[in-house]
Design an enzyme around this catalytic site. Structure first.
Site, short mmCIF file in Angstrom:
data_model
loop_
_atom_site.label_atom_id
_atom_site.label_comp_id
_atom_site.label_asym_id
_atom_site.label_seq_id
_atom_site.Cartn_x
_atom_site.Cartn_y
_atom_site.Cartn_z
CB CYS A 191 -0.93 0.02 1.20
SG CYS A 191 -1.81 1.49 1.82
CB CYS A 194 0.21 2.23 4.16
SG CYS A 194 -1.35 1.36 3.85
#
Length: 622
Positions: A191, A194
């Site tokens: 991700c 993230c």
């Protein structure tokens, strides 16, 4: 000779043109022949950011020409060149080389070819596509300025969210102990947002200070923790979860989020974690508010010393589902029954046990009532009954109107039981069971009703059960039937002292008759029932001399268990003021403590504590 001079001059002129051309090209490009490490060192020294042309080296001369042509477009813009001169150390990295492979993680999953802006420590600040620059060269300055502004923010922020290196179970325990929420940064290895949250948001001072102050912070890879992802219904990343100490989800957010909005997630979580929002104002104002909003009032009737009241306030009223439901559906009022308006409301609504939870309409009419602590789901279920017009008062009305259907009676008895109206529940159960055939008492539903609600030793129904106790024992178990019969006989023995304080009345003749009746009956443990009833009567009468004498006799006969003895001590310590009697009782506990062995089930510590309490009060009275 002249021709040779002309040729020589032409050759020299050509060389000069080439050199000038090369010099011109060198001046036009902003890129330097430096490694990443060299560029980082220079940028740190000159307080600049790094521009990296992350690409694959062109494989053919034609490809090189095309790249140079595209690159020249944005470098012809004077503002772009000036920005680079002031703020940028620019380098090229061939992503197919070893240096490129080492550099690749810094791109944080951004695809190349691309131009990337970086801090000297390797944090990425932004990217811009070379294909976009070829069409819109001014975009370089826009992205560059944004990267520079972000770099300034990073330079001025030194703190970061501190994520604890413990498991979720330990974090929840810590959250309970410190009365905080757990914040989970739910991420996955693949991700990109993230990673960017970690680099650009979690590292801001105001974010770090807020989260470190208010939460137990955890980072959990939900790509690996599939069960957690399923439990908290996480479908996208990053996800931001706020849990209470019981592991319940209080609030959630997600996606790449700028600092103020990210702090907003935490603020909303803290607000929700406060639980039920109770109305601040007088009782009359609460009634007006209920009428205005067309809502019922939820009244928490509590006292400062009530343990279950404290449990509800701490564990149940702060439950996210409870808070959301009650804040939406009710005007919530919290009233101390021993202070201010609470004393009048206690009389008005006949509150006699705590906690009492009343549901009241805007005109002050009681609609439903439940007594005692309960878990979150049970409280919501009771609240729904009130909202649906199926509360205690509604059932009471239907009962008065003559409804005697079996399911209705069962619901009504449950409501009476939860409302702490045992006497009324017994009347209803006696009336219902009294109108059915006696043999029907042997049906499971009817036996359960009798077992739970009927305790009148003089009722015909009890006499029938007692006379047929062996048959009932065969149907429902000897242990259960014997326990019920003993309970009814015991309650019957304890009804001869009534009233409190100066108004206490003792029906001594009635008790003697009951003792004779019980002695003739074939009841297991009848001697114990009589002896315990005598002690109970003495306690109610405040006759501690008799109480302690009876207790000493039972101890002498070796018939007293540790728990029973401990409860005797608590009663004497609370009610007896006679120093000599207290010292006599203290000796019980000294002897019991001396005989008690150490162990997890030992009462030794409790016995010592009671003995010391009794002696301490004795010393103080002297």
């Amino acid at each position: 000779m002249k021709n040779r001079k002309r040729i020589g001059m032409k050759w020299l002129g050509g060389v000069m043109l080439v050199l000038l051309s090369l010099t011109g090209n060198a001046q036009k490009t902003v890129f330097q022949n430096l490694t990443w490490e060299q560029a980082a060192e220079l940028a740190q020294k000159e307080n600049k950011i790094i521009l990296v042309d992350a690409m694959r080296e062109p494989a053919t001369p034609e490809a090189r020409k095309q790249k140079d042509k595209e690159e020249a477009v944005w470098q012809k813009v004077a503002a772009n060149l000036e920005f680079c001169k002031q703020h940028v150390v620019a380098i090229r990295i061939d992503m197919a080389s070893e240096a490129g492979k080492e550099f690749a993680p810094k791109l944080v999953m951004n695809m190349y070819p691309t131009y990337g802006f970086f801090m000297p420590n390797g944090d990425i600040l932004g990217t811009v596509s070379p294909f976009l620059l070829a069409k819109n060269p001014e975009l370089f300055l826009e992205r560059g300025k944004k990267a520079w502004e972000q770099a300034e923010v990073k330079r001025n922020n030194k703190r970061s969210i501190v994520f604890e290196e413990i498991g979720l179970k330990e974090a929840l325990e810590k959250a309970k102990k410190e009365n905080k929420l757990v914040f989970i940064d739910a991420y996955t290895a693949w991700c990109q947002p993230c990673v960017m949250m970690g680099k650009n948001v979690f590292t801001l001072d105001k974010v770090a200070d807020f989260y470190n102050r208010n939460f137990i912070n955890l980072k959990i890879d939900f790509g690996k923790e599939k069960e957690l992802a399923e439990k908290y219904a996480v479908r996208g990343y990053p996800a931001f979860l706020f849990l209470n100490g019981n592991g319940k989800l209080v609030h959630a957010g997600g996606g790449y989020t700028e600092a103020d909005a990210f702090i907003g997630y935490g603020q909303e979580a803290l607000k929700k974690a406060e639980g039920i929002v109770f109305f601040k104002g007088t009782w009359q104002q609460a009634l007006e508010q209920a009428r205005k909003e067309n809502k019922l009032i939820f009244m928490d009737c509590y006292t400062s010393w009530c343990g279950p009241c404290k449990m509800l306030a701490k564990e149940v009223f702060t439950d996210p589902e409870v808070a959301a439901f009650f804040n939406e559906k009710f005007v919530n009022v919290k009233v101390d029954m021993e202070k201010g308006e609470g004393m009048e409301l206690k009389e008005q609504y006949k509150v006699s046990a705590y906690p009492t939870l009343n549901f009241i309409d805007g005109n002050g009419g009681l609609q439903h009532c439940v007594v005692g602590g309960m878990p979150a789901d049970a409280l919501i279920a009771q609240a729904k009954l009130a909202l649906e017009g199926k509360g205690l008062i509604a059932l009471q009305t239907l009962y008065v109107q003559g409804n005697r259907e079996s399911q209705f009676i069962e619901d009504y008895l449950t409501a009476l039981d939860m409302g702490n109206q045992a006497a009324e529940a017994e009347k209803v159960a006696l009336d219902y069971l009294g109108k059915i055939e006696r043999a029907q008492l042997k049906e499971k539903a009817n036996w359960d009703m009798f077992n739970k609600y009927i305790n009148d030793v003089d009722s015909d129904i009890f006499r029938y059960v007692y006379d047929n106790r062996n048959e009932f024992a065969g149907l429902f178990g000897e242990k259960e039937v014997k326990a019920k019969i003993r309970k009814v006989w015991t309650l019957g023995a304890n009804r001869y002292v009534t009233g409190e304080g100066e108004e206490v009345v003792y029906d001594q003749k009635g008790f003697k008759k009951y003792v004779k009746r019980l002695s003739k009956a074939d009841v297991d443990g009848k001697t114990d029932i009589i002896e315990n009833a005598r002690m109970t009567n003495a306690e109610k009468l405040g006759d501690w001399k008799t109480y302690i004498a009876l207790g000493s006799e039972q101890l002498k006969n070796g018939k007293v268990g540790d728990l029973v003895l401990y409860n005797w001590g608590l009663r004497i310590n609370r009610g007896c003021k006679d120093s000599a009697l207290r010292m006599q009782a203290a000796q019980w506990f000294d002897d019991a403590a001396a005989k008690s062995k150490e162990g997890p089930m030992s009462f030794k510590v409790y016995f010592e504590r009671v003995a010391n309490d009794l002696k301490q009060d004795y010393k103080e009275s002297k």
